[in-house]
Enzyme design. Sequence first.
Site, PDB file in Angstrom:
ATOM      1  CG  ASP A   1      -1.866  -1.129   1.278  1.00  0.00           C
ATOM      2  OD1 ASP A   1      -2.130  -1.693   0.198  1.00  0.00           O
ATOM      3  OD2 ASP A   1      -2.344  -1.463   2.377  1.00  0.00           O
TER       4      ASP A   1
HETATM    5  N1  URA Z   1      -1.301  -5.930   3.939  1.00  0.00           N
HETATM    6  C1  URA Z   1      -1.809  -4.678   3.891  1.00  0.00           C
HETATM    7  O1  URA Z   1      -2.871  -4.407   4.432  1.00  0.00           O
HETATM    8  N2  URA Z   1      -1.111  -3.738   3.223  1.00  0.00           N
HETATM    9  C2  URA Z   1       0.083  -3.969   2.631  1.00  0.00           C
HETATM   10  O2  URA Z   1       0.686  -3.053   2.058  1.00  0.00           O
HETATM   11  C3  URA Z   1       0.595  -5.270   2.704  1.00  0.00           C
HETATM   12  C4  URA Z   1      -0.109  -6.238   3.362  1.00  0.00           C
END
Ligand code: URA
Length: 231
Positions: free
Chosen positions: A103
């Site tokens: 993310d």
């Molecule tokens: N899980 C999440 O919620 N975000 C990420 O970036 C990676 C794993």
Amino acid sequence: MRLDKLLTHAGVVSRREAGRAVRAGRVTVDGVCVRAADVQVEPAKNSVCFDGVPVEYREHLYLMLNKPAGYISATEDGRGPVVLELLPPALQGRGLFPCGRLDRDTVGLMILTDDGDAAHRRLSPKHHAEKEYAFACERPLEGLDRLEQGIELADGYRTLPCKIRQTGERSGVITLTEGKYHQIKRMFAAVGNHIVFLERIRFAGISLDPALERGEWRTLTGEEQALFCKK
Ligand code: URA
């Protein structure tokens, strides 16, 4: 392969600069100055030098990046800066892409490569590559057993079993063998908590190098590359 392509592929110059550098007489092939960018060279046979320094040709590149917050895991995206922009311009034209997504606000280990086959193997659900994340939550940790056993998310998906090691009242390390969209955030939301910090620290047996500051990168070591490319 064309001389300008080899120079770009080796990360010596950007695609745009390659022709100019060759015309300026900065490149030799087997000791002879060559001024035509379209000359054909064979990386395994010809010795190419740029400003007198031998050009090391590699079919594929494998990089480890310590992703900072605020960057999108993509090669281009109109919505904001992408991780590829953290690399020098000479490396931006050779087709590198991030292996998997984090993310925008997640930080830590990201592998960039132009080896589509190896990336595909590492991301394929049937290989169950382990992904380890350090996390911090808004509220004290509860419901860890439920999360470890596999929990139903808001969209009805049931997660695979995972491992969680608590490191503080509101923090821990979680190891997953799958990677669904916003998975960790959605898992903690399912037990009434909220992730406030997420850092990937290990992927497919490769650990984030603690010497890399956020935004810094290096090539994978031979051992790390072997783990990444494992069949
Ligand atoms: N899980 C999440 O919620 N975000 C990420 O970036 C990676 C794993």
